[in-house]
Structure formats: C-alpha cells, structure tokens
Design a protein around this motif. Sequence first.
Motif, PDB file in Angstrom:
ATOM      1  N   ARG A 140       1.057   1.702   7.013  1.00 34.65           N
ATOM      2  CA  ARG A 140       2.061   1.469   5.979  1.00 34.65           C
ATOM      3  C   ARG A 140       1.739   0.240   5.147  1.00 34.65           C
ATOM      4  O   ARG A 140       1.024  -0.675   5.598  1.00 34.65           O
ATOM      5  CB  ARG A 140       3.457   1.336   6.600  1.00 34.65           C
ATOM      6  N   THR A 141       2.298   0.216   3.952  1.00 36.25           N
ATOM      7  CA  THR A 141       2.142  -0.906   3.035  1.00 36.25           C
ATOM      8  C   THR A 141       3.516  -1.495   2.764  1.00 36.25           C
ATOM      9  O   THR A 141       4.455  -0.759   2.447  1.00 36.25           O
ATOM     10  CB  THR A 141       1.522  -0.431   1.706  1.00 36.25           C
ATOM     11  N   ASN A 160      -4.224  -5.399  -7.734  1.00 34.84           N
ATOM     12  CA  ASN A 160      -5.508  -6.092  -7.908  1.00 34.84           C
ATOM     13  C   ASN A 160      -6.622  -5.109  -8.258  1.00 34.84           C
ATOM     14  O   ASN A 160      -7.656  -5.018  -7.584  1.00 34.84           O
ATOM     15  CB  ASN A 160      -5.886  -6.886  -6.661  1.00 34.84           C
ATOM     16  N   ILE A 161      -6.422  -4.363  -9.347  1.00 36.53           N
ATOM     17  CA  ILE A 161      -7.442  -3.427  -9.803  1.00 36.53           C
ATOM     18  C   ILE A 161      -8.653  -4.192 -10.317  1.00 36.53           C
ATOM     19  O   ILE A 161      -8.597  -5.399 -10.564  1.00 36.53           O
ATOM     20  CB  ILE A 161      -6.883  -2.488 -10.892  1.00 36.53           C
ATOM     21  N   LEU A 162      -9.752  -3.502 -10.483  1.00 32.93           N
ATOM     22  CA  LEU A 162     -11.006  -4.159 -10.865  1.00 32.93           C
ATOM     23  C   LEU A 162     -10.902  -4.882 -12.201  1.00 32.93           C
ATOM     24  O   LEU A 162     -11.588  -5.884 -12.435  1.00 32.93           O
ATOM     25  CB  LEU A 162     -12.130  -3.124 -10.919  1.00 32.93           C
ATOM     26  N   GLU A 163     -10.039  -4.399 -13.111  1.00 33.24           N
ATOM     27  CA  GLU A 163      -9.901  -5.023 -14.421  1.00 33.24           C
ATOM     28  C   GLU A 163      -9.031  -6.277 -14.405  1.00 33.24           C
ATOM     29  O   GLU A 163      -9.006  -7.027 -15.383  1.00 33.24           O
ATOM     30  CB  GLU A 163      -9.299  -4.026 -15.424  1.00 33.24           C
ATOM     31  N   ALA A 164      -8.301  -6.521 -13.308  1.00 33.47           N
ATOM     32  CA  ALA A 164      -7.330  -7.619 -13.272  1.00 33.47           C
ATOM     33  C   ALA A 164      -7.923  -8.991 -13.625  1.00 33.47           C
ATOM     34  O   ALA A 164      -7.299  -9.758 -14.357  1.00 33.47           O
ATOM     35  CB  ALA A 164      -6.635  -7.665 -11.913  1.00 33.47           C
ATOM     36  N   PRO A 165      -9.136  -9.341 -13.141  1.00 36.15           N
ATOM     37  CA  PRO A 165      -9.677 -10.656 -13.500  1.00 36.15           C
ATOM     38  C   PRO A 165     -10.136 -10.748 -14.955  1.00 36.15           C
ATOM     39  O   PRO A 165     -10.449 -11.843 -15.437  1.00 36.15           O
ATOM     40  CB  PRO A 165     -10.875 -10.816 -12.549  1.00 36.15           C
ATOM     41  N   PHE A 166     -10.178  -9.608 -15.663  1.00 38.93           N
ATOM     42  CA  PHE A 166     -10.771  -9.595 -16.999  1.00 38.93           C
ATOM     43  C   PHE A 166      -9.758  -9.337 -18.108  1.00 38.93           C
ATOM     44  O   PHE A 166     -10.120  -9.133 -19.255  1.00 38.93           O
ATOM     45  CB  PHE A 166     -11.873  -8.530 -17.052  1.00 38.93           C
ATOM     46  N   THR A 167      -8.452  -9.354 -17.752  1.00 32.15           N
ATOM     47  CA  THR A 167      -7.431  -9.265 -18.789  1.00 32.15           C
ATOM     48  C   THR A 167      -7.330 -10.617 -19.488  1.00 32.15           C
ATOM     49  O   THR A 167      -7.967 -11.591 -19.089  1.00 32.15           O
ATOM     50  CB  THR A 167      -6.068  -8.890 -18.184  1.00 32.15           C
ATOM     51  N   ASP A 214      -5.685  -5.040  -0.663  1.00 34.50           N
ATOM     52  CA  ASP A 214      -6.941  -4.944   0.093  1.00 34.50           C
ATOM     53  C   ASP A 214      -7.276  -3.494   0.424  1.00 34.50           C
ATOM     54  O   ASP A 214      -7.214  -3.051   1.575  1.00 34.50           O
ATOM     55  CB  ASP A 214      -6.880  -5.777   1.366  1.00 34.50           C
ATOM     56  N   LYS A 215      -7.646  -2.755  -0.608  1.00 35.51           N
ATOM     57  CA  LYS A 215      -7.905  -1.313  -0.479  1.00 35.51           C
ATOM     58  C   LYS A 215      -9.022  -1.021   0.510  1.00 35.51           C
ATOM     59  O   LYS A 215      -8.977  -0.016   1.226  1.00 35.51           O
ATOM     60  CB  LYS A 215      -8.214  -0.738  -1.869  1.00 35.51           C
ATOM     61  N   ARG A 216     -10.034  -1.858   0.574  1.00 35.76           N
ATOM     62  CA  ARG A 216     -11.152  -1.599   1.490  1.00 35.76           C
ATOM     63  C   ARG A 216     -10.724  -1.797   2.946  1.00 35.76           C
ATOM     64  O   ARG A 216     -11.130  -1.047   3.836  1.00 35.76           O
ATOM     65  CB  ARG A 216     -12.346  -2.476   1.137  1.00 35.76           C
ATOM     66  N   GLY A 247      -2.936  10.075  21.936  1.00 33.86           N
ATOM     67  CA  GLY A 247      -1.790   9.259  22.290  1.00 33.86           C
ATOM     68  C   GLY A 247      -0.665   9.410  21.286  1.00 33.86           C
ATOM     69  O   GLY A 247      -0.778  10.137  20.299  1.00 33.86           O
ATOM     70  N   PRO A 248       0.453   8.743  21.529  1.00 41.64           N
ATOM     71  CA  PRO A 248       1.585   8.820  20.603  1.00 41.64           C
ATOM     72  C   PRO A 248       1.214   8.222  19.241  1.00 41.64           C
ATOM     73  O   PRO A 248       0.253   7.455  19.132  1.00 41.64           O
ATOM     74  CB  PRO A 248       2.673   7.993  21.304  1.00 41.64           C
ATOM     75  N   PRO A 249       1.947   8.568  18.200  1.00 37.41           N
ATOM     76  CA  PRO A 249       1.650   8.029  16.864  1.00 37.41           C
ATOM     77  C   PRO A 249       1.637   6.504  16.853  1.00 37.41           C
ATOM     78  O   PRO A 249       2.491   5.856  17.462  1.00 37.41           O
ATOM     79  CB  PRO A 249       2.797   8.580  16.002  1.00 37.41           C
ATOM     80  N   ARG A 250       0.650   5.963  16.155  1.00 37.30           N
ATOM     81  CA  ARG A 250       0.525   4.516  16.022  1.00 37.30           C
ATOM     82  C   ARG A 250       0.882   4.108  14.604  1.00 37.30           C
ATOM     83  O   ARG A 250       0.589   4.821  13.646  1.00 37.30           O
ATOM     84  CB  ARG A 250      -0.908   4.081  16.338  1.00 37.30           C
ATOM     85  N   VAL A 251       1.519   2.941  14.464  1.00 35.38           N
ATOM     86  CA  VAL A 251       1.902   2.420  13.147  1.00 35.38           C
ATOM     87  C   VAL A 251       1.241   1.069  12.946  1.00 35.38           C
ATOM     88  O   VAL A 251       1.374   0.164  13.783  1.00 35.38           O
ATOM     89  CB  VAL A 251       3.432   2.280  13.020  1.00 35.38           C
ATOM     90  N   VAL A 252       0.499   0.937  11.852  1.00 37.98           N
ATOM     91  CA  VAL A 252      -0.198  -0.306  11.524  1.00 37.98           C
ATOM     92  C   VAL A 252       0.248  -0.745  10.137  1.00 37.98           C
ATOM     93  O   VAL A 252       0.322   0.078   9.218  1.00 37.98           O
ATOM     94  CB  VAL A 252      -1.727  -0.120  11.546  1.00 37.98           C
ATOM     95  N   GLU A 253       0.554  -2.016   9.976  1.00 44.52           N
ATOM     96  CA  GLU A 253       0.929  -2.531   8.659  1.00 44.52           C
ATOM     97  C   GLU A 253      -0.289  -3.153   7.999  1.00 44.52           C
ATOM     98  O   GLU A 253      -0.923  -4.058   8.551  1.00 44.52           O
ATOM     99  CB  GLU A 253       2.059  -3.551   8.753  1.00 44.52           C
ATOM    100  N   ALA A 254      -0.643  -2.660   6.824  1.00 48.60           N
ATOM    101  CA  ALA A 254      -1.809  -3.167   6.102  1.00 48.60           C
ATOM    102  C   ALA A 254      -1.486  -4.527   5.485  1.00 48.60           C
ATOM    103  O   ALA A 254      -0.394  -4.723   4.949  1.00 48.60           O
ATOM    104  CB  ALA A 254      -2.216  -2.180   5.009  1.00 48.60           C
ATOM    105  N   PRO A 255      -2.418  -5.475   5.535  1.00 47.04           N
ATOM    106  CA  PRO A 255      -2.153  -6.799   4.962  1.00 47.04           C
ATOM    107  C   PRO A 255      -2.253  -6.784   3.436  1.00 47.04           C
ATOM    108  O   PRO A 255      -2.851  -5.894   2.841  1.00 47.04           O
ATOM    109  CB  PRO A 255      -3.273  -7.658   5.562  1.00 47.04           C
TER     110      PRO A 255
END
Length: 349
Positions: free
Chosen positions: A168-169, A290-297, A307-309, A328-336
Amino acid sequence: MSTPRPRNVTMRDIAEQLGVSIKTVSNVVNDRPNVGPLTRVRVQEAIRVLNYRPQVGAQQMRTGTSGLITLAIPSLAGTYFSELAQAFADEAQRRRRSIMLHSTAGGREEEHSVLAGFTRVLGDGVVFNPLLIGEDRLAHLGRTILPTVFIGEHVEEAGLPAGSDYVRTDNRGAAHEATAHLQALGRRRIAYLGALDSSEAQQAHSTSRLRLDGYDRALKAAGGVSPVIQTVPGWNQEGGLEAVRTLLQEHPEVDAIVCGNDDLARGALLGLRGMGIDVPGQVSVIGHDNILEAPFTSPPLTTIDPDKRNLAATVLDLLLERIGGHDGPPRVVEAPYRLVERGSTAARR
C-alpha cells in the motif's frame, strides 16, 4: 506468390550446428550450472548469431512457469503509471522475468476480468492496481486465480483474498506532509488543486480522495484555516493549466498550492507563469509522484517521491515468493515515500 515466413530457430537447430545435445543448449538457455565454460560460450554465441528466442509456451510446459508477470494498471496515458511500468520492467529483468502490461482502462468489468484470470490465464502471477472494483468483491473472492500482489490504496486490508499480498501507499500521509511543508514555510492560504468530480473520486480509497483528505487534515491540525479546493477536469497537465487560472481568479489570496500529482503541478506552473505570478515568491507549488520531468520544470518542482523502483522491487519479491510456493496468509507492506524539496517552494517573503 507470397514468401513463406522464416521458421523460428529452435534449440535443436543450435544443438545440431554445434554438435552438442539439446539438453546442453537447454541448460545454457535456463542458466543451469552443469555446462563447461567453453561450451557455454559457444552456445551463447550461437544463440546470439541465430537470434534464438525461447518460446514461452514450451518453457511453461517444460518448467511449469512462463517467466511472465502481468502488470494490470489503470492506464499508460499518465506519466506516473508509464514510469511505474518501466520500473517494474527493469526490476523484472533483473530477476530474469518479463512484464506483460494489461490496461484496465475499460473500467470495472475489465478489472473483474483480471480477478477472474482473464479469458485465458497468462503468466505466473499478477501485479494489480484496482481503482473501481468493489471491496466486497475482493472479500468474497476466497482465493485469487494466480498469485497476486495488489498495489495502490484502493484495497481494504481486512478483505484480502488468499494467495495475495498488498503493498500500500500512504497517499493521505504524503499529502499531509506536503501541506505541512508549506505551512512550515509560512504559507497560510494553501489550496488543493486536484479534486475530481467522478465516480472513481467518490470512493473512500480513491487516490484523489485520500490526498485531499490528507491536505484537509493538515489544515485542521493548524487550526482556524478553511480549505480552498479546486476541481480539475483531469489529472493531467492540461487540467492543471486550466484549473490554476480559475483558482487564482476566484482566490487571489492563495499563496501555496498542493497539487494532486506532478502532471497537474506542471500545468499549474505554466499557468502561473502565464499570469505573471512568481513561483515561489508569491505562490509555492508542490506536486506528488516525483516524475522524471520534476527536476526540469521552471522552477524545479518540489514533490512527494513514492520511490517507484523500491515499490516495484518490494512487490516482485513478494510475488516471486508466492509463485515459488509460499502460501501463507496475505501480507501487507507499506511503501516508503519522501518529500523532495526543490525550487518551487520557499519561505514566504
């Protein structure tokens, strides 16, 4: 008279040309260790020269797996999802897997087809970002057809079906942090640009709803500040350009804008520049993705980096464990996520 199509090169062709067994060629193709180094180099060179490509169907019959993973996402039209797809493709390649893209832009029925395993079951597992599917459908599914990892924030954790995991995000938390960043810079009339008037947006777990909620909570935490909410026709650059003009005409006192995503923020920056409004002097702008164009606006865009990668790597690790037999049972991880500060935000002058 039509020219017959050339026959695909097979492992038998390579074996006969080199005078080795088909098993030896198969061992090289599947990166097994029991092949001498000189023979391995010869086979690899023949594969390159003859342009040999393994057949997925044959591989699946031989090994029980196809090496394919389906990535089912809402669309490739938006910048975020196209970059996310590339991140998954890169991470899958590192694991000697291939990504098969499936767009669910057709709506709820298309998402139901993903849960039903499509018309034909393709690939070894599914990464699925649902938008419109009902949570009750997931809760009553029992078990997914294929090993599945859900992504996004449109799933109720308690209703996850067997055979699946969930990364999740925290869209609400990220929008709260973005708004708090502007408050810490002394901005007091902060608007949210990105509300959607659509059935998708009304769902409790829609991205637009959650980010709007995070913004609203940050304002309430500051006390005594009323929200300024600007709807947009779509989460794209054109939507941001159109909406920011309306926003500033109706609320000229606004000194900062939280945008639903970076595409909206890019449009907002363009619109503000066209109105002669200095960013960040008069109005600070923050995006999300934080799309690739963000630093170039112009100026470079402050944004939330999901952190898509890292997300792709985490999801594929879980999915490959499922494909490998983990039950195993469903696992839930929170993406940073993290806030990346650039030139589009600054302290109020």
